[in-house]
Design a protein around this motif. Structure first.
Motif, PDB file in Angstrom:
ATOM      1  N   ARG A 115     -23.715  40.044  -3.938  1.00 14.83           N
ATOM      2  CA  ARG A 115     -25.164  40.033  -3.677  1.00 14.83           C
ATOM      3  C   ARG A 115     -25.504  38.921  -2.693  1.00 14.83           C
ATOM      4  NH1 ARG A 115     -29.580  36.983  -5.098  1.00 14.83           N
ATOM      5  NH2 ARG A 115     -31.509  38.050  -5.752  1.00 14.83           N
ATOM      6  N   GLN A 116     -26.247  39.256  -1.640  1.00 17.59           N
ATOM      7  CA  GLN A 116     -26.654  38.264  -0.655  1.00 17.59           C
ATOM      8  C   GLN A 116     -28.112  38.483  -0.266  1.00 17.59           C
ATOM      9  OE1 GLN A 116     -23.765  38.774   2.574  1.00 17.59           O
ATOM     10  NE2 GLN A 116     -22.761  36.883   1.918  1.00 17.59           N
ATOM     11  N   ALA A 117     -28.858  37.391  -0.225  1.00 16.49           N
ATOM     12  CA  ALA A 117     -30.244  37.448   0.216  1.00 16.49           C
ATOM     13  C   ALA A 117     -30.316  37.059   1.682  1.00 16.49           C
ATOM     14  CB  ALA A 117     -31.097  36.509  -0.627  1.00 16.49           C
ATOM     15  N   TYR A 118     -31.073  37.831   2.454  1.00 20.92           N
ATOM     16  CA  TYR A 118     -31.317  37.453   3.841  1.00 20.92           C
ATOM     17  C   TYR A 118     -32.037  36.107   3.864  1.00 20.92           C
ATOM     18  CZ  TYR A 118     -30.237  42.313   5.083  1.00 20.92           C
ATOM     19  OH  TYR A 118     -29.619  43.520   5.256  1.00 20.92           O
ATOM     20  N   GLY A 119     -31.576  35.214   4.722  1.00 22.02           N
ATOM     21  CA  GLY A 119     -32.198  33.907   4.842  1.00 22.02           C
ATOM     22  C   GLY A 119     -31.741  32.901   3.812  1.00 22.02           C
ATOM     23  N   TRP A 120     -30.884  33.341   2.896  1.00 24.54           N
ATOM     24  CA  TRP A 120     -30.364  32.444   1.864  1.00 24.54           C
ATOM     25  C   TRP A 120     -28.836  32.407   1.919  1.00 24.54           C
ATOM     26  CZ3 TRP A 120     -33.326  30.451  -2.642  1.00 24.54           C
ATOM     27  CH2 TRP A 120     -34.707  30.582  -2.450  1.00 24.54           C
ATOM     28  N   GLN A 121     -28.205  33.578   1.776  1.00 22.85           N
ATOM     29  CA  GLN A 121     -26.740  33.642   1.847  1.00 22.85           C
ATOM     30  C   GLN A 121     -26.225  34.397   3.075  1.00 22.85           C
ATOM     31  OE1 GLN A 121     -28.102  34.977  -1.375  1.00 22.85           O
ATOM     32  NE2 GLN A 121     -28.275  32.838  -1.995  1.00 22.85           N
ATOM     33  N   ARG A 122     -27.099  35.079   3.779  1.00 25.22           N
ATOM     34  CA  ARG A 122     -26.732  35.730   5.032  1.00 25.22           C
ATOM     35  C   ARG A 122     -27.891  35.545   6.010  1.00 25.22           C
ATOM     36  NH1 ARG A 122     -25.814  41.939   4.375  1.00 25.22           N
ATOM     37  NH2 ARG A 122     -26.141  41.924   6.635  1.00 25.22           N
ATOM     38  N   ASP A 123     -27.605  35.668   7.290  1.00 20.03           N
ATOM     39  CA  ASP A 123     -28.615  35.390   8.302  1.00 20.03           C
ATOM     40  C   ASP A 123     -29.875  36.217   8.086  1.00 20.03           C
ATOM     41  OD1 ASP A 123     -27.156  33.455   9.608  1.00 20.03           O
ATOM     42  OD2 ASP A 123     -26.291  34.843  11.066  1.00 20.03           O
ATOM     43  N   GLY A 124     -31.020  35.543   8.209  1.00 19.18           N
ATOM     44  CA  GLY A 124     -32.309  36.169   7.967  1.00 19.18           C
ATOM     45  C   GLY A 124     -33.096  36.449   9.230  1.00 19.18           C
ATOM     46  N   GLY A 125     -34.414  36.581   9.046  1.00 25.23           N
ATOM     47  CA  GLY A 125     -35.270  37.102  10.098  1.00 25.23           C
ATOM     48  C   GLY A 125     -35.913  36.105  11.035  1.00 25.23           C
ATOM     49  N   HIS A 126     -35.691  34.796  10.835  1.00 22.17           N
ATOM     50  CA  HIS A 126     -36.260  33.810  11.756  1.00 22.17           C
ATOM     51  C   HIS A 126     -35.387  33.717  13.006  1.00 22.17           C
ATOM     52  CE1 HIS A 126     -39.069  32.933   8.714  1.00 22.17           C
ATOM     53  NE2 HIS A 126     -38.669  31.751   8.320  1.00 22.17           N
ATOM     54  N   ALA A 127     -35.309  34.805  13.737  1.00 21.02           N
ATOM     55  CA  ALA A 127     -34.463  34.880  14.925  1.00 21.02           C
ATOM     56  C   ALA A 127     -34.965  36.026  15.797  1.00 21.02           C
ATOM     57  CB  ALA A 127     -33.000  35.106  14.537  1.00 21.02           C
ATOM     58  N   ASN A 128     -34.414  36.118  16.987  1.00 19.08           N
ATOM     59  CA  ASN A 128     -34.794  37.229  17.864  1.00 19.08           C
ATOM     60  C   ASN A 128     -34.225  38.552  17.371  1.00 19.08           C
ATOM     61  OD1 ASN A 128     -34.152  34.693  19.994  1.00 19.08           O
ATOM     62  ND2 ASN A 128     -36.135  35.703  20.232  1.00 19.08           N
ATOM     63  N   TYR A 129     -33.031  38.481  16.766  1.00 19.88           N
ATOM     64  CA  TYR A 129     -32.379  39.691  16.266  1.00 19.88           C
ATOM     65  C   TYR A 129     -31.833  39.440  14.860  1.00 19.88           C
ATOM     66  CZ  TYR A 129     -32.541  41.254  21.117  1.00 19.88           C
ATOM     67  OH  TYR A 129     -32.975  41.621  22.360  1.00 19.88           O
ATOM     68  N   LEU A 130     -31.750  40.496  14.087  1.00 17.01           N
ATOM     69  CA  LEU A 130     -31.249  40.434  12.712  1.00 17.01           C
ATOM     70  C   LEU A 130     -30.261  41.564  12.482  1.00 17.01           C
ATOM     71  CD1 LEU A 130     -31.353  39.592   9.673  1.00 17.01           C
ATOM     72  CD2 LEU A 130     -33.303  41.132   9.451  1.00 17.01           C
ATOM     73  N   LEU A 131     -29.104  41.221  11.945  1.00 17.09           N
ATOM     74  CA  LEU A 131     -28.126  42.226  11.547  1.00 17.09           C
ATOM     75  C   LEU A 131     -28.380  42.585  10.093  1.00 17.09           C
ATOM     76  CD1 LEU A 131     -25.575  43.730  12.580  1.00 17.09           C
ATOM     77  CD2 LEU A 131     -24.232  41.891  11.535  1.00 17.09           C
ATOM     78  N   ALA A 132     -28.707  43.847   9.822  1.00 19.18           N
ATOM     79  CA  ALA A 132     -29.104  44.260   8.478  1.00 19.18           C
ATOM     80  C   ALA A 132     -28.308  45.475   8.015  1.00 19.18           C
ATOM     81  CB  ALA A 132     -30.598  44.601   8.446  1.00 19.18           C
ATOM     82  N   GLU A 133     -28.163  45.595   6.710  1.00 15.42           N
ATOM     83  CA  GLU A 133     -27.572  46.801   6.142  1.00 15.42           C
ATOM     84  C   GLU A 133     -28.605  47.928   6.224  1.00 15.42           C
ATOM     85  OE1 GLU A 133     -24.362  46.583   5.224  1.00 15.42           O
ATOM     86  OE2 GLU A 133     -24.562  44.466   5.801  1.00 15.42           O
ATOM     87  N   GLU A 134     -28.174  49.095   6.663  1.00 17.65           N
ATOM     88  CA  GLU A 134     -29.102  50.223   6.716  1.00 17.65           C
ATOM     89  C   GLU A 134     -29.708  50.499   5.345  1.00 17.65           C
ATOM     90  OE1 GLU A 134     -29.164  54.914   8.145  1.00 17.65           O
ATOM     91  OE2 GLU A 134     -27.433  54.100   7.055  1.00 17.65           O
ATOM     92  N   SER A 135     -28.941  50.258   4.294  1.00 15.88           N
ATOM     93  CA  SER A 135     -29.405  50.539   2.941  1.00 15.88           C
ATOM     94  C   SER A 135     -30.575  49.658   2.515  1.00 15.88           C
ATOM     95  CB  SER A 135     -28.252  50.363   1.948  1.00 15.88           C
ATOM     96  OG  SER A 135     -27.772  49.026   1.972  1.00 15.88           O
ATOM     97  N   THR A 136     -30.813  48.549   3.236  1.00 13.05           N
ATOM     98  CA  THR A 136     -31.920  47.655   2.878  1.00 13.05           C
ATOM     99  C   THR A 136     -33.153  47.889   3.744  1.00 13.05           C
ATOM    100  OG1 THR A 136     -31.155  45.886   4.363  1.00 13.05           O
ATOM    101  CG2 THR A 136     -30.306  45.875   2.101  1.00 13.05           C
ATOM    102  N   CYS A 137     -33.133  48.887   4.585  1.00 18.68           N
ATOM    103  CA  CYS A 137     -34.263  49.143   5.488  1.00 18.68           C
ATOM    104  C   CYS A 137     -35.265  50.113   4.862  1.00 18.68           C
ATOM    105  CB  CYS A 137     -33.768  49.722   6.813  1.00 18.68           C
ATOM    106  SG  CYS A 137     -32.826  48.545   7.815  1.00 18.68           S
ATOM    107  N   VAL A 138     -36.526  49.845   5.135  1.00 17.75           N
ATOM    108  CA  VAL A 138     -37.641  50.682   4.675  1.00 17.75           C
ATOM    109  C   VAL A 138     -38.460  51.067   5.895  1.00 17.75           C
ATOM    110  CG1 VAL A 138     -39.801  50.675   3.351  1.00 17.75           C
ATOM    111  CG2 VAL A 138     -37.751  49.587   2.404  1.00 17.75           C
ATOM    112  N   ALA A 139     -38.843  52.335   5.993  1.00 16.35           N
ATOM    113  CA  ALA A 139     -39.618  52.791   7.155  1.00 16.35           C
ATOM    114  C   ALA A 139     -40.972  52.102   7.201  1.00 16.35           C
ATOM    115  CB  ALA A 139     -39.792  54.304   7.088  1.00 16.35           C
ATOM    116  N   LEU A 140     -41.343  51.624   8.391  1.00 13.51           N
ATOM    117  CA  LEU A 140     -42.652  51.003   8.623  1.00 13.51           C
ATOM    118  C   LEU A 140     -43.566  52.032   9.274  1.00 13.51           C
ATOM    119  CD1 LEU A 140     -44.503  48.486   8.690  1.00 13.51           C
ATOM    120  CD2 LEU A 140     -43.492  47.943  10.927  1.00 13.51           C
TER     121      LEU A 140
END
Length: 355
Positions: A115-140
């Motif tokens: 288990r990893q939290a973005y911005g805590w154990q893996r790189d988070g969103g305070h950046a120009n780009y973010l590498l994310a798991e597709e499984s954690t994405c929600v449509a905006l």
């Protein structure tokens, strides 16, 4: 690209980083907005602390920020639901995907070692780009901005889950205790869910004034000297013996006592504020009023998606609770304000030019 790190000495540091490439099941997101959360302030910004019973610092020296939203610019092999150009919110925990909590969408409660939290154990969103798991994405939804999405990613999701647990509806009123960003979210969502009247309680005059200007609270009250007197003020504002539903977003002992005292007989009380203690008399405060208490930690992936759809349908914009926006280069200033006396929510918008 650039990313923000939190050394744990009440500063935010900007560093140059390579743009990552997505692997299998991953997407690369150009960040449109990234919120600053109270838990970032409490557990990382001032000092690196443990969290949820984990010994040692919960923060692993990664790019900070667990409230991102943006647009996908690259997708790795195996991505099936989202692709290039899609606008997404990122659920802030990447769980194992196999435990019962993950299979219910509650990645927040995943107990696996990976288990990893973005911005805590893996790189988070305070950046120009973010590498994310597709499984954690929600449509905006198209009706909502990236700032809206960033707020849904944590604070609005947390408030929504707490309100869902107590079944807020047009059958009763809602009392919101604590008008920080999560409390403001609770007031707005409570209106969307149909609460007859929404009353807020907040000791800060500055925050009461900001909340009153949002147009979602029927009254914003300064607390009295104790929970009982504050409950009486709320009952007067509601023109009722108490609220059918109450939610504490303050995380304080006094705030929780107010949420309990302010509930009507057979009322439902939601506790979402982190930290502190809960102290209450039992017989008169709980048993004789037939109260039900709910404790809620963040929300699920599916509820977050539901909330995004509902906000668009209700015509509500989370970004209205944002009082301050900063470019990525102003992260240190942004964190100092968020940790101090901001009126409402503080967000970073990487695409905006810096000073």
């Amino acid at each position: 690209m650039r990313g923000v790190y939190l050394p744990g000495d009440s500063t935010a540091v900007l560093r140059e980083l390579p743009i990552p490439a997505p692997g299998a099941g991953q997407v690369l997101i150009e960040v449109g907005a990234s919120g600053i959360c109270g838990s970032d302030i409490g557990y990382i910004y001032h000092e690196h602390k443990g969290h949820r019973g984990v010994e040692g610092p919960a923060y692993r020296g990664v790019v900070a920020g667990h409230e991102p939203a943006g647009r996908i610019v690259a997708a790795g092999p195996g991505c099936r639901r989202f692709g290039i150009g899609d606008r997404v919110i990122v659920y802030h925990i990447a769980g194992c995907g196999l435990c019962d909590n993950c299979r219910r969408g509650y990645f927040i409660s995943c107990g696996a070692a990976q288990r990893q939290a973005y911005g805590w154990q893996r790189d988070g969103g305070h950046a120009n780009y973010l590498l994310a798991e597709e499984s954690t994405c929600v449509a905006l939804p198209d009706e909502l901005s990236f700032v809206d999405g960033a707020l849904i990613a944590c604070g609005f999701g947390t408030a929504y889950e707490g309100l869902r647990r107590i079944a807020v509806s047009g059958d009763g009123d809602l009392l919101v205790v604590g008008l920080g960003p999560v409390g403001l979210a609770a007031g707005m969502i409570g209106k969307g869910m149909g609460a007859r009247r929404v009353v807020g309680v907040e000791p800060s005059a500055q925050r009461r004034e900001w909340a009153a200007g949002l147009g979602v609270f029927d009254a914003t009250l300064e607390p009295g000297p104790d929970a009982e007197s504050t409950a009486k003020l709320a009952a007067d504002a509601l023109r009722a013996p108490g609220a059918a539903t109450t939610i504490d977003c303050s995380g304080s002992r006094a705030g929780r006592a107010t949420a309990i005292a302010g509930a009507a007989e057979w009322g439902r009380v939601s506790l979402v504020g982190e930290g502190g203690t809960l102290e209450t008399e039992v017989s008169d405060a709980l048993l004789h009023k037939q109260l039900t208490l709910y404790a809620s930690w963040v929300t699920s992936l599916t509820a977050m998606a539901e909330l995004a759809t509902n906000l668009a349908r209700w015509g509500l914009r989370p970004e209205s609770v944002v009082s301050d926006r900063f470019a990525l280069a102003e992260a240190d200033k942004a964190y100092a304000l968020a940790a101090g006396a901001s009126d409402g929510k503080v967000v970073l918008v990487p695409g905006e030019p810096g000073p």
